[in-house]
Write an enzyme that holds these catalytic residues in place. Structure first.
Site, PDB file in Angstrom:
ATOM      1  N   GLU A 286       0.819  -1.218   0.000  1.00 18.47           N
ATOM      2  CA  GLU A 286       0.000   0.000   0.000  1.00 18.47           C
ATOM      3  C   GLU A 286       0.849   1.263   0.000  1.00 18.47           C
ATOM      4  OE1 GLU A 286      -3.829  -1.587   2.520  1.00 18.47           O
ATOM      5  OE2 GLU A 286      -2.129  -0.801   3.641  1.00 18.47           O
ATOM      6  N   ARG A 326       3.364  19.649   7.725  1.00 23.02           N
ATOM      7  CA  ARG A 326       4.306  18.581   8.084  1.00 23.02           C
ATOM      8  C   ARG A 326       5.530  19.069   8.849  1.00 23.02           C
ATOM      9  NH1 ARG A 326       6.618  15.489   5.153  1.00 23.02           N
ATOM     10  NH2 ARG A 326       6.326  13.601   6.380  1.00 23.02           N
ATOM     11  N   TYR A 330       5.970  17.400  12.336  1.00 22.04           N
ATOM     12  CA  TYR A 330       7.057  16.410  12.441  1.00 22.04           C
ATOM     13  C   TYR A 330       8.443  16.996  12.172  1.00 22.04           C
ATOM     14  CZ  TYR A 330       2.946  13.899  10.447  1.00 22.04           C
ATOM     15  OH  TYR A 330       1.703  13.449  10.127  1.00 22.04           O
ATOM     16  N   CYS A 357      -1.725  32.643  12.414  1.00 22.93           N
ATOM     17  CA  CYS A 357      -1.460  33.284  13.685  1.00 22.93           C
ATOM     18  C   CYS A 357      -0.912  32.231  14.638  1.00 22.93           C
ATOM     19  CB  CYS A 357      -2.784  33.836  14.187  1.00 22.93           C
ATOM     20  SG  CYS A 357      -2.539  35.159  15.284  1.00 22.93           S
ATOM     21  N   GLU A 358       0.312  31.812  14.385  1.00 20.59           N
ATOM     22  CA  GLU A 358       0.877  30.657  15.079  1.00 20.59           C
ATOM     23  C   GLU A 358       2.382  30.675  14.810  1.00 20.59           C
ATOM     24  OE1 GLU A 358      -1.405  28.144  16.239  1.00 20.59           O
ATOM     25  OE2 GLU A 358       0.216  26.886  16.981  1.00 20.59           O
ATOM     26  N   TYR A 386       0.536  13.833   1.651  1.00 18.45           N
ATOM     27  CA  TYR A 386       0.236  14.339   2.995  1.00 18.45           C
ATOM     28  C   TYR A 386       0.345  15.859   3.105  1.00 18.45           C
ATOM     29  CZ  TYR A 386       0.716   9.357   3.865  1.00 18.45           C
ATOM     30  OH  TYR A 386       0.581   7.992   3.810  1.00 18.45           O
TER      31      TYR A 386
HETATM   32  N1  LLP Z   1      -1.275   1.593   4.602  1.00 17.07           N
HETATM   33  C1  LLP Z   1      -1.694   1.965   5.814  1.00 17.07           C
HETATM   34  C2  LLP Z   1      -2.573   1.102   6.567  1.00 17.07           C
HETATM   35  C3  LLP Z   1      -1.300   3.204   6.343  1.00 17.07           C
HETATM   36  O1  LLP Z   1      -1.731   3.557   7.547  1.00 17.07           O
HETATM   37  C4  LLP Z   1      -0.476   4.050   5.578  1.00 17.07           C
HETATM   38  C5  LLP Z   1      -0.067   5.349   6.089  1.00 17.07           C
HETATM   39  C6  LLP Z   1      -0.070   3.624   4.303  1.00 17.07           C
HETATM   40  C7  LLP Z   1      -0.479   2.383   3.852  1.00 17.07           C
HETATM   41  C8  LLP Z   1       0.785   4.466   3.407  1.00 17.07           C
HETATM   42  O2  LLP Z   1       2.040   4.734   3.896  1.00 17.07           O
HETATM   43  P1  LLP Z   1       3.110   5.492   2.993  1.00 17.07           P
HETATM   44  O3  LLP Z   1       3.496   4.570   1.875  1.00 17.07           O
HETATM   45  O4  LLP Z   1       2.472   6.719   2.486  1.00 17.07           O
HETATM   46  O5  LLP Z   1       4.229   5.772   3.921  1.00 17.07           O
HETATM   47  N2  LLP Z   1       0.832  11.987   7.827  1.00 17.07           N
HETATM   48  C9  LLP Z   1       2.123  11.327   7.920  1.00 17.07           C
HETATM   49  C10 LLP Z   1       2.078   9.937   7.355  1.00 17.07           C
HETATM   50  C11 LLP Z   1       1.048   9.079   8.008  1.00 17.07           C
HETATM   51  C12 LLP Z   1       0.951   7.740   7.337  1.00 17.07           C
HETATM   52  C13 LLP Z   1      -0.263   7.046   7.790  1.00 17.07           C
HETATM   53  N3  LLP Z   1      -0.457   5.776   7.199  1.00 17.07           N
HETATM   54  C14 LLP Z   1       3.160  12.162   7.204  1.00 17.07           C
HETATM   55  O6  LLP Z   1       2.817  13.212   6.700  1.00 17.07           O
HETATM   56  O7  LLP Z   1       4.326  11.787   7.170  1.00 17.07           O
END
Ligand code: LLP
Length: 427
Positions: A286, A326, A330, A357-358, A386
């Site tokens: 995924e 982000r 993070y 305003c932050e 994201y």
């Molecule tokens: N599958 C599941 C069940 C997930 O929870 C996620 C991401 C993915 C696949 C995809 O992961 P990727 O390949 O995109 O790393 N907001 C955070 C990232 C949170 C990811 C949440 N789940 C950021 O901006 O880094």
């Protein structure tokens, strides 16, 4: 970071980004269709190569969710991971084939479960015993059988930001192995007549660089797959290993080609299946960030440039944490440049600030860019994942538009918000 320029301007998807900013306004998300497609295809090709096509590549919709992106995913032959009624609804409206959808979430509402069953989503990734009971009741009521994977915490700690680690026992997602939760859930599934346990899922975290955490997760999952299949009296046939493949945000990041993940993990899967006497399951991955992250950039217009002697220079742009939270969340690294001076040396140390305003509304601190002036166009690279999907309305800032670029042409795929849009639910 590599990028192309023409006449001193940053090019993206064959388009002059300064022209894009002029035509569509700023802030602006720009998405390169060719890169998006190539990223999908490279995952699909490696699925073909390493698992003889017996698998699926599901785009993680949370990384970038809008109709046109989901239509592209459909056209390219991807499956889809959704995590809310909203993402599921978007998928339905994009005409996405529901049998290729995986529905995730650690606290799906009864309404969402009903919606998923009525739409006929391929697999629901069950998170907890309460949800299993709900699935049974709602499926029975609808006269359906829910095909289910279990979200498992394999106990693997990936080396990434703690907020995006998810494989360890202290996580809100899924069933733990160590304390028997997972095996008890298999026992529970055995008693349900409208829930069919087909396989397992894990996702150990995001922005991960090594292949070993994925291999380790695969070994643990396969061992449990065997145990669960034996208890159930029917082998599980799907193993969904989630996403998490790291990408290059700055020159400090050294991502491995995705094909290496696939090669390494497939070898582990094969060896472990051999050792356990298991048939090779169907593999699902995924990827989100690695599909759409590098395919997007954000363009801003520089407003004021404030130098505080012996402290720092704030370069304020017309967006910020509302379109890219982000860094605030993070301290995520990004590469920025002045798009209309892209050939000049990046020798000016800037803190790029948003307009909320932050004080923490920053895009990047102490980063090297070209010396900016008010009215310049600032580009932040690698914002495809994201950013749009995590945008907010803090301070009632309007969300940007998104354009899709391809070989020098550009078309709007998400309109810029208007003030009326902000008020549409206010009574
Ligand atoms: N599958 C599941 C069940 C997930 O929870 C996620 C991401 C993915 C696949 C995809 O992961 P990727 O390949 O995109 O790393 N907001 C955070 C990232 C949170 C990811 C949440 N789940 C950021 O901006 O880094």
């Amino acid at each position: 970071m590599d990028y192309q320029t023409k006449n001193g301007h940053l090019l993206f998807g064959g388009c002059d980004t300064v022209e894009l900013a002029r035509e569509f306004g700023t802030p602006l998300y720009v998405l390169d269709e060719e890169m998006l497609v190539e990223n999908c295809q490279s995952f699909l090709r490696s699925m073909e190569k390493y698992y003889n096509g017996r698998g699926m590549v599901a785009f993680a919709g949370k990384s970038l969710c809008c109709l046109e992106v989901f239509r592209i995913m459909k056209r390219e032959g991807m499956a889809l991971d959704v995590v809310s009624g909203g993402e599921l609804y978007t998928a339905a409206k994009a005409g996405f084939p529901m049998e290729k959808v995986f529905f995730h979430g650690n606290n799906k509402t009864p309404q969402e479960i009903r919606m998923a069953l009525e739409y006929g989503v391929g697999h629901i990734v069950a998170d907890n015993p309460v949800e299993l009971a709900l699935l049974e009741d709602i499926s029975a009521e609808l006269g359906k059988t829910a095909k289910v994977l279990f979200r498992i915490k394999p106990g693997v700690e990936a080396h990434t930001h703690q907020y995006i680690q998810t494989g360890q026992i202290d996580s809100k997602f899924g069933f733990a192995l160590e304390n028997g939760e997972a095996i008890r859930a298999v026992e529970q599934a055995k008693t349900l007549s409208h829930v069919k346990l087909c396989g397992l899922h894990c996702h150990i975290g995001s922005q991960i660089f090594g292949t070993e955490p994925f291999r380790e997760a695969a070994r643990i999952m396969l061992r449990f797959m065997k145990e669960a299949g034996e208890l159930l009296g029917a082998p599980l046939h799907i193993l969904n290993l989630g996403g998490g493949f790291g990408i290059r945000y700055t020159d400090d990041d050294e991502p491995i080609p995705y094909i290496e993940y696939m090669a390494d993990v497939s070898q582990t899967v094969r060896e472990t299946c051999g050792a356990l006497g298991l048939d090779m399951p169907e593999i699902v991955i995924e990827p989100g960030r690695s599909v759409c992250g590098p395919a997007g950039i954000t363009l801003y217009t520089v407003g004021n440039v404030k130098t505080i002697e012996n402290v720092r220079t704030y370069v304020s742009v017309d967006g910020g944490m509302t379109d890219n939270p982000r860094y605030a969340l993070y301290q995520a690294p990004y590469t920025a440049l002045v798009a209309n001076q892209a050939d000049r040396p990046a020798d000016f140390t800037a803190t790029i600030a948003g307009r909320c305003c932050e004080s923490g509304d920053l895009i990047q601190e102490h980063t090297l860019i070209q010396r900016p002036a008010p009215g310049d166009i600032l580009a932040v690279l690698c914002t495809g994942a994201y950013n749009y999907s995590m945008a907010s309305h803090y301070n009632r800032v309007l969300n940007p538009a998104m354009v899709l670029v391809n070989g020098g042409s550009a078309r709007l795929i998400v309109k810029r918000e208007s003030y009326e849009d902000l008020l549409k639910n206010d009574l």
